[in-house]
Design an enzyme around this catalytic site. Structure first.
Site, PDB file in Angstrom:
ATOM      1  N   LYS A   5       0.821  -1.214   0.000  1.00  0.00           N
ATOM      2  CA  LYS A   5       0.000   0.000   0.000  1.00  0.00           C
ATOM      3  C   LYS A   5       0.862   1.274   0.000  1.00  0.00           C
ATOM      4  O   LYS A   5       0.422   2.315  -0.471  1.00  0.00           O
ATOM      5  CB  LYS A   5      -0.933   0.017   1.213  1.00  0.00           C
ATOM      6  CG  LYS A   5      -1.857  -1.186   1.336  1.00  0.00           C
ATOM      7  CD  LYS A   5      -2.809  -1.320   0.164  1.00  0.00           C
ATOM      8  CE  LYS A   5      -3.964  -2.261   0.437  1.00  0.00           C
ATOM      9  NZ  LYS A   5      -3.591  -3.690   0.491  1.00  0.00           N
TER      10      LYS A   5
HETATM   11  C1  LIG Z   1      -4.227  -4.844   0.124  1.00  0.00           C
HETATM   12  C2  LIG Z   1      -3.417  -6.062   0.081  1.00  0.00           C
HETATM   13  C3  LIG Z   1      -3.643  -7.071  -0.871  1.00  0.00           C
HETATM   14  C4  LIG Z   1      -4.775  -6.988  -1.868  1.00  0.00           C
HETATM   15  O1  LIG Z   1      -4.559  -5.974  -2.818  1.00  0.00           O
HETATM   16  P1  LIG Z   1      -5.795  -5.440  -3.701  1.00  0.00           P
HETATM   17  O2  LIG Z   1      -5.235  -4.316  -4.486  1.00  0.00           O
HETATM   18  O3  LIG Z   1      -6.812  -4.981  -2.697  1.00  0.00           O
HETATM   19  O4  LIG Z   1      -6.266  -6.561  -4.517  1.00  0.00           O
HETATM   20  C5  LIG Z   1      -2.810  -8.163  -0.884  1.00  0.00           C
HETATM   21  N1  LIG Z   1      -1.813  -8.289   0.017  1.00  0.00           N
HETATM   22  C6  LIG Z   1      -1.559  -7.350   0.948  1.00  0.00           C
HETATM   23  C7  LIG Z   1      -0.464  -7.566   1.913  1.00  0.00           C
HETATM   24  C8  LIG Z   1      -2.348  -6.191   1.011  1.00  0.00           C
HETATM   25  O5  LIG Z   1      -2.099  -5.268   1.939  1.00  0.00           O
END
Ligand SMILES: *Cc1c(COP(=O)(O)O)cnc(C)c1O
Length: 495
Positions: free
Chosen positions: A112
């Site tokens: 993120k």
């Molecule tokens: C948010 C997240 C995901 C999923 O990503 P999306 O873009 O919501 O599909 C997968 N792994 C981790 C560690 C995340 O924080």
């Protein structure tokens, strides 16, 4: 060429990129999509050896066309700096015969950070460009990682406030502590008695509440979003797929124009959609391998063409993927419906009323590049253990879901194209699940002891993000029922 943004459910009205970032969600409840995805019109060869920041500029300048070069470069340089613990920002590492794109080197050690370290800069720049004087209130639902990354990005940014809703019993201990210790006078965290889907739906409802919007405007506030429904999050995420491809070229692993696959551990469908957009921009990606945990609504969708959220919600050891309503899938549905807002809106209304919808055969045909599969809890744990034993490399639970699904894919298809696995979090964020997968003997240890054991085992230092929360003071303790989310927002804002 100017790229404009319209709603996936709208009447064709178009706005600039900066306005779309400010608004977050379109007023009709749809998501903003670019009216075209421009090609990266430079030969990839010319981009070899360029820094992450330069690649990010190449990508973002094609899509955020109303930002000036100076504005964009300013945002990029402020985002991708020493907050990341490696100058490469997103290193591509080869372990065994897999390539992992490590997207967890930012300040909160999950992928993120790749978008949320730049979103505050894009948003404040957008506010300035458009003469916005209201205070911007970022409303965010989190399955564990977005919340912390967004707060880290927006903490004490003048002119902004941020309110995060997370499922009280649906995140890892490290994730929760990271959020509850967040500093910054403008940050608020609320644990809700519900799951991520409840949090996300609650936030979307607040966005669409006209009465609330009026009250807010009256008090000098306006809402925006830090979730991947905001196009300002998706666009920066395209950059690392371009970067990964260039790294494979640079190291001679692939020839120019050679096709690759990508595997993406998926929840809200943002990360994998960014990969899809990278292909539209010209990166030769053959298959998008969508990896789910036991909440396998996407796997079923790719199998059957029917999206059905009417099922049990599982709390898993990959909590950031515990999602049954993948918001960003709407952008793909819109696309395969031939950019038909009417068709898309009908399907999304069915999803909201009946919890499911079915696409036509014609639409399904356009999903050939996608492959979906899932890994259950046991397979995920086993993958962590196996990869560790074979290579010494420690995967987090989400990345392990990706790796497990990739192995299924290879077995099923015999496809041996070079494949990049998006590594979405540091194992330190899910220490307990990771360590007990490797060896049951860790079961009795307390959380921070496990952290030290992991550092020793993986031969990597404890990340700063973890050191910070060892002794940090808990600063937030607010909780709410799902039905009280709007009220809670008003209370926090003092309206
Ligand atoms: C948010 C997240 C995901 C999923 O990503 P999306 O873009 O919501 O599909 C997968 N792994 C981790 C560690 C995340 O924080």
């Amino acid at each position: 060429m100017a790229v404009l943004y319209g709603s996936t459910r709208g009447n064709g009205e178009k706005i600039t990129a900066s306005m779309a970032i400010l608004k977050g969600l379109a007023e009709d409840g749809g998501l903003f999509v670019p009216d075209c995805i421009p090609a990266l019109d430079v030969p990839l060869k010319e981009l070899l050896g360029k820094s992450y920041q330069e690649i990010a500029y190449q990508v973002m300048s094609r899509l955020l066309t109303d930002f000036t070069e100076e504005e964009l470069k300013n945002c990029i340089n402020k985002a991708y700096d020493s907050k990341f613990d490696t100058p490469e920002i997103a290193p591509l590492v080869k372990k065994g015969n897999s390539y992992y794109l490590e997207l967890f080197h930012g300040s909160t050690i999950a992928f993120k950070d790749m978008a949320l370290s730049i979103l505050p800069h894009l948003l404040t720049t957008a506010a300035k460009k458009n003469g916005v004087t209201n205070e911007i209130v970022i409303l965010t639902a989190t399955s564990g990682d977005t919340g912390k990354a967004a707060m880290a990005g927006f903490a004490d940014v003048p002119g902004t406030r941020i309110i995060v809703f997370y499922p009280k019993d649906g995140v890892s201990p490290v994730q929760e502590k990271q959020m509850l210790t967040q500093k910054g006078e403008n940050t608020s965290v609320v644990g809700i008695y519900g799951n991520f889907d409840d949090a996300q739906t609650g936030v979307k409802n607040i966005f669409n509440d006209k009465e609330m919007k009026e009250k807010l405007t009256g008090a000098g506030f306006q809402f925006s979003s830090a979730n991947s429904i905001n196009i300002g999050r998706l666009v920066p995420q395209i950059a690392y797929y371009v970067y990964a491809y260039l790294k494979l070229m640079e190291s001679g692993e692939i020839q120019e124009d050679e096709q690759i696959n990508v595997v993406v551990p998926t929840g809200n469908f943002g990360n994998i959609l960014a990969a899809y957009y990278a292909k539209e921009m010209g990166i030769p990606i053959a298959r998008f391998i969508c990896a789910s945990n036991e909440n396998k609504v996407l796997y079923d969708f790719f199998q059957t063409g029917c999206y059905d959220r009417n099922r049990d919600f599982h709390l898993t050891n990959s909590p950031s993927m515990d999602i049954l309503i993948s918001s960003n899938l709407e952008r793909l549905i819109y696309k395969i419906a031939g950019n038909d807002t009417e068709k898309n809106r009908t399907l999304m209304e069915q999803l909201s009323k009946e919890g499911k919808y079915e696409i036509t055969e014609e639409m399904k045909e356009k999903l050939q590049e996608f492959y979906g599969n899932y890994a259950d809890e046991e397979e995920t744990a086993k993958t962590i253990q196996q990869v560790y034993e074979e290579t010494g490399y420690v995967l987090d639970t989400h990345t392990a879901v990706g790796k497990a699904v990739y192995e299924k894919y290879k077995k099923e298809t015999q496809d041996d194209k070079k494949t990049v696995i998006a590594s979405t979090a540091s194992p330190f964020k899910f220490t307990r699940s990771v360590m007990t997968a490797i060896d049951k003997k860790y079961e009795g240890m307390e959380d921070f002891q496990l952290v030290d054991e992991l550092a020793e085992l993986a031969k990597i230092p404890v990340p700063q993000a973890i050191e910070e929360i060892r002794t940090a003071k808990v600063r937030h303790n607010r909780t709410a029922q799902v039905s009280q989310m709007a009220e809670t927002v008003m209370e926090i804002l003092g309206i």
